[in-house]
Write a protein that holds these residues in place. Structure first.
Motif, PDB file in Angstrom:
ATOM      1  N   ARG A   1       2.184  -0.718   0.360  1.00 24.83           N
ATOM      2  CA  ARG A   1       1.452  -0.520   1.401  1.00 24.83           C
ATOM      3  C   ARG A   1       0.305   0.282   0.727  1.00 24.83           C
ATOM      4  N   HIS A   2       0.800   1.391   0.434  1.00 32.31           N
ATOM      5  CA  HIS A   2      -0.238   2.258   0.177  1.00 32.31           C
ATOM      6  C   HIS A   2      -1.353   2.128  -0.779  1.00 32.31           C
ATOM      7  N   PRO A   3      -1.002   1.576  -2.177  1.00 35.72           N
ATOM      8  CA  PRO A   3      -2.031   1.086  -2.786  1.00 35.72           C
ATOM      9  C   PRO A   3      -2.858   0.128  -2.322  1.00 35.72           C
TER      10      PRO A   3
ATOM     11  N   ASP B   1      -3.623  -0.546   0.785  1.00 34.50           N
ATOM     12  CA  ASP B   1      -4.560   0.508   1.849  1.00 34.50           C
ATOM     13  C   ASP B   1      -5.456   0.930   1.027  1.00 34.50           C
ATOM     14  N   VAL B   2      -5.392   1.881  -0.152  1.00 37.15           N
ATOM     15  CA  VAL B   2      -6.342   2.374  -0.758  1.00 37.15           C
ATOM     16  C   VAL B   2      -7.519   1.403  -1.496  1.00 37.15           C
ATOM     17  N   LEU B   3      -7.065   0.357  -2.012  1.00 35.85           N
ATOM     18  CA  LEU B   3      -8.117  -0.682  -2.456  1.00 35.85           C
ATOM     19  C   LEU B   3      -8.687  -1.602  -1.177  1.00 35.85           C
TER      20      LEU B   3
ATOM     21  N   ALA C   1      -9.701   0.364   1.683  1.00 39.75           N
ATOM     22  CA  ALA C   1     -10.380   1.288   2.031  1.00 39.75           C
ATOM     23  C   ALA C   1     -11.519   1.490   0.816  1.00 39.75           C
ATOM     24  N   TRP C   2     -11.412   1.141  -0.309  1.00 43.77           N
ATOM     25  CA  TRP C   2     -12.168   1.283  -1.238  1.00 43.77           C
ATOM     26  C   TRP C   2     -13.349   0.211  -0.852  1.00 43.77           C
TER      27      TRP C   2
ATOM     28  N   SER D   1     -13.916  -1.443   1.723  1.00 45.69           N
ATOM     29  CA  SER D   1     -14.636  -1.245   2.945  1.00 45.69           C
ATOM     30  C   SER D   1     -15.786  -0.289   2.786  1.00 45.69           C
ATOM     31  N   GLN D   2     -15.692   0.867   1.959  1.00 50.66           N
ATOM     32  CA  GLN D   2     -16.609   1.770   1.768  1.00 50.66           C
ATOM     33  C   GLN D   2     -17.566   1.470   1.117  1.00 50.66           C
TER      34      GLN D   2
END
Length: 124
Positions: free
Chosen positions: A91-93, A95-97, A99-100, A102-103
């Protein structure tokens, strides 16, 4: 993968990432992070996926220990899929990808448009 500063993705890592980060796997994992689901519930939640693709995706995820399959003795017999503790660690990795992505999507779109424009100009 190397632990030095150098990023090196070996064949087993590449194969695993291909199997876990494809579009259907991410959709299935997204659903199963919320709750266990039966096969048909997953089909309804992800209407674009074919039965064949969903079956293959579930088998890959199960083989990798990310989800588990449980046969429920009901009439008719049902199969329930749920995420495993190992799968929850994704879940965390992921979510990080996301977010990257989207940003950086505006910069990526500009890069794509520039590339496409140069390609068109080169073929004129």
């Amino acid at each position: 993968m190397d632990t030095d500063d150098e990023l090196r993705i070996d064949a087993p890592h590449r194969e695993l990432l291909d199997q876990i980060l494809d579009k259907w796997s991410l959709s299935v994992l997204n659903e199963l992070c919320e709750r266990p689901c039966r096969f048909n519930e997953l089909r309804r939640a992800i209407p674009q996926v074919t039965q064949k693709s969903l079956t293959a995706t579930l088998r890959r995820l199960e083989r990798n220990g990310v989800i588990e399959r449980e046969v429920v003795s009901t009439r008719p017999v049902a199969v329930m899929y749920r995420i495993t503790p190992l799968g929850k660690t994704l879940r965390h990795p992921v979510d990080v990808l996301l977010a990257w992505a989207s940003q950086n999507m505006p910069a990526i779109e500009r890069a794509r448009e520039g590339f496409d424009r140069r390609e068109e100009e080169a073929h004129l």
